[in-house]
Design a protein around this motif. Sequence first.
Motif, mmCIF file in Angstrom:
data_model
loop_
_atom_site.group_PDB
_atom_site.id
_atom_site.type_symbol
_atom_site.label_atom_id
_atom_site.label_comp_id
_atom_site.label_asym_id
_atom_site.label_seq_id
_atom_site.Cartn_x
_atom_site.Cartn_y
_atom_site.Cartn_z
ATOM 1 N N THR A 213 0.914 -1.168 0.167
ATOM 2 C CA THR A 213 0.094 -0.099 -0.075
ATOM 3 C C THR A 213 0.899 1.213 -0.033
ATOM 4 O O THR A 213 2.044 1.179 0.352
ATOM 5 N N GLY A 214 0.151 2.209 -0.501
ATOM 6 C CA GLY A 214 1.220 3.524 -0.350
ATOM 7 C C GLY A 214 0.188 4.866 -0.729
ATOM 8 O O GLY A 214 -0.887 4.702 -1.307
ATOM 9 N N TYR A 215 0.529 6.029 0.115
ATOM 10 C CA TYR A 215 -0.070 7.097 -0.173
ATOM 11 C C TYR A 215 0.784 8.101 -1.043
ATOM 12 O O TYR A 215 1.727 8.657 -0.645
ATOM 13 N N VAL A 216 0.112 8.387 -2.317
ATOM 14 C CA VAL A 216 0.951 9.294 -3.083
ATOM 15 C C VAL A 216 0.118 10.732 -2.852
ATOM 16 O O VAL A 216 -1.001 10.903 -2.965
ATOM 17 N N TYR A 217 0.890 11.804 -2.450
ATOM 18 C CA TYR A 217 0.300 13.115 -2.004
ATOM 19 C C TYR A 217 0.985 14.286 -2.605
ATOM 20 O O TYR A 217 2.198 14.222 -2.796
ATOM 21 N N ASP A 218 0.682 15.183 -2.123
ATOM 22 C CA ASP A 218 1.093 16.527 -2.509
ATOM 23 C C ASP A 218 1.883 17.117 -1.180
ATOM 24 O O ASP A 218 1.463 17.381 -0.197
ATOM 25 N N GLY A 219 3.196 17.131 -1.531
ATOM 26 C CA GLY A 219 4.112 17.160 -0.274
ATOM 27 C C GLY A 219 4.094 18.864 0.264
ATOM 28 O O GLY A 219 4.574 19.041 1.102
ATOM 29 N N ALA A 220 3.414 19.584 -0.743
ATOM 30 C CA ALA A 220 3.262 21.139 -0.245
ATOM 31 C C ALA A 220 2.179 21.220 0.608
ATOM 32 O O ALA A 220 1.870 22.445 1.282
ATOM 33 N N ARG A 221 1.256 20.198 0.711
ATOM 34 C CA ARG A 221 0.270 20.423 1.691
ATOM 35 C C ARG A 221 0.102 19.452 2.926
ATOM 36 O O ARG A 221 -0.500 19.664 3.850
ATOM 37 N N LEU A 222 0.954 18.291 2.731
ATOM 38 C CA LEU A 222 1.172 17.422 4.020
ATOM 39 C C LEU A 222 2.497 17.110 4.326
ATOM 40 O O LEU A 222 3.443 17.164 3.391
ATOM 41 N N GLU B 88 1.900 9.868 6.577
ATOM 42 C CA GLU B 88 1.811 8.486 7.152
ATOM 43 C C GLU B 88 0.593 8.262 8.113
ATOM 44 O O GLU B 88 0.109 7.346 7.989
ATOM 45 N N GLN B 89 0.381 9.248 8.903
ATOM 46 C CA GLN B 89 -0.930 9.006 9.887
ATOM 47 C C GLN B 89 -2.003 8.894 9.097
ATOM 48 O O GLN B 89 -3.066 8.118 9.615
ATOM 49 N N GLU B 90 -2.425 9.772 8.157
ATOM 50 C CA GLU B 90 -3.544 9.580 7.086
ATOM 51 C C GLU B 90 -3.690 8.239 6.590
ATOM 52 O O GLU B 90 -4.870 7.384 6.325
ATOM 53 N N LEU B 91 -2.353 7.643 6.196
ATOM 54 C CA LEU B 91 -2.381 6.424 5.633
ATOM 55 C C LEU B 91 -2.607 5.287 6.781
ATOM 56 O O LEU B 91 -3.635 4.214 6.285
ATOM 57 N N ARG B 92 -2.153 5.439 7.691
ATOM 58 C CA ARG B 92 -2.241 4.338 8.894
ATOM 59 C C ARG B 92 -3.721 4.402 9.104
ATOM 60 O O ARG B 92 -4.222 3.458 9.402
ATOM 61 N N ASP B 93 -4.363 5.678 9.383
ATOM 62 C CA ASP B 93 -5.752 5.584 9.629
ATOM 63 C C ASP B 93 -6.616 5.085 8.477
ATOM 64 O O ASP B 93 -7.747 4.434 8.936
ATOM 65 N N TYR B 94 -6.274 5.201 7.379
ATOM 66 C CA TYR B 94 -6.969 4.554 6.161
ATOM 67 C C TYR B 94 -6.876 3.096 6.504
ATOM 68 O O TYR B 94 -7.833 2.183 6.302
#
Length: 503
Positions: A279-288, A294-300
């Motif tokens: 699994t992995g979370y691809v995200y905008d590093g300017a916003r997170l 990592e916490q949002e991915l673990r919560d998911y």
Amino acid sequence: MMKSICIVGGGSSGWMTAIYLNRYFNQYQAQVQVRVVESEDIGIIGVGEATVHSIRYFFAAMGLDETELLEATNATFKTGIMFRNWMKPVDGQMHQYFHPFDQLKPPMDLDISTSWLLDRRFELERFDQGVSLSSFLIANGHSPKTPQSAPYQGVVPYGYHLDAVKMARFLRKKAIEAGVLHSVATVSDVVVANGNIQSVQTDQGEFSADIFIDCTGFRGLLIDALKTDNWQSFTDALPCNKAVAIQRELPAEPKPYTTATALTNGWVWEIDLVDRQGTGYVYDGARLSREQAEQELRDYLGPEAAVLKCTHLDMKVGCRKEFWVGNCIAIGLAGGFIEPLESTGLHLINLGVRLLSTHLAGSELTQPVRDSYNRLMNGFYTDLKQFIVLHYCLTDRDDTAFWREAAAKAEYCPGLVPQLAAWRYKVCEYMDLAGTFSTTFTDENYRFILYGMGHYPQLQARSDNRQFDELFSKVGQQGKHAVLSTLPLPAWIRQMHGMKSSI
């Protein structure tokens, strides 16, 4: 005449390049020495573990046994991608649609997409459910294989979910057996003269060659030594430039498809192998921040997720202006990167090396040959950028600034805005994309995204309800037959992997 090729860097790009060029030039007679120089100190990223269906043709062309490949890489099958939460909920239910590798083409005066639209079947089902056999298979958890399917063949096109690290090791073994030279060494310097690489200096000595191929990943160690200011960024259109990847134990029976679920500032992939889930979370590093992502991915994933490994990645989104400079060609991440939303990492390596083989085959390597390669590779990446942007710019989500700004990203793809306007009143068809550099994603793929995201054209009624009823009744019958003839994925895993499976 070219007599030697030195590939610096292993991993998927290095060993796919090595095994292909060695087979291309040396299958019948030894003509070109192919060497891979790789360091054990440089880890393989090993995140992109899903593929498009065309990678089968690469493995088959290399003479690889499919069963051996799948066993060596803990692989399962992939018949498409399920997109979840990319639009607002519908009637309280999370929005989702499926992008498969197949579309039915029944012989009739109207194509099946137009028939589906005119029959207003979007009021009853998803687009993929009306035009694709893969949708019937995933609904029942089935693989694309029958018990009698030949290697690299199935009832529908398919890709793989595989362990990228194990795949690189498997290809390394096969390449060395085929005659590729292998040197474990760490590059300390790149020796350049007259616009060409003369050699690479390492802790194990110096290596010279006629052609050098840069497979050193985002570092671009060789290509950067020849040309600076050689990068074009795509972050204006594709702002997701970081990822946090988590490997965990399989939470349930493996799915025969990839899942891409949109979160607050990007999306999460889920890829099921035989022995674990990636699994992995691809995200905008300017916003997170890294910690927030990592916490949002673990919560998911939930508190019950049995995490095996967590890795943070910085991604360099864009591609080279020139992939081929002097006697050096950049392939894989050294050449470019577009977020893995459509599992194109291995596909772009495949494209790069296949195209390179034909461009290296001439008796003289001239600048027009380099220009041709650079033009085509730039076209591939630019077209892929547009297709990925399509997934974002159709959203109606407005819960975060990331999603509110997504629609405007179409403006960074020349021609996409007027195309979207036209597709409000006509079907997306082959001629709309003809003349582009599209390789895997054609009008069929565009329709799955457009109609999956509710971008339906308003068409003048030209209906024959009896014909439509007959057509979609046949689709249902074909789907049931496909399910009856194929193996459930867990049954296929037991048959293929035996006791290795955790199922």
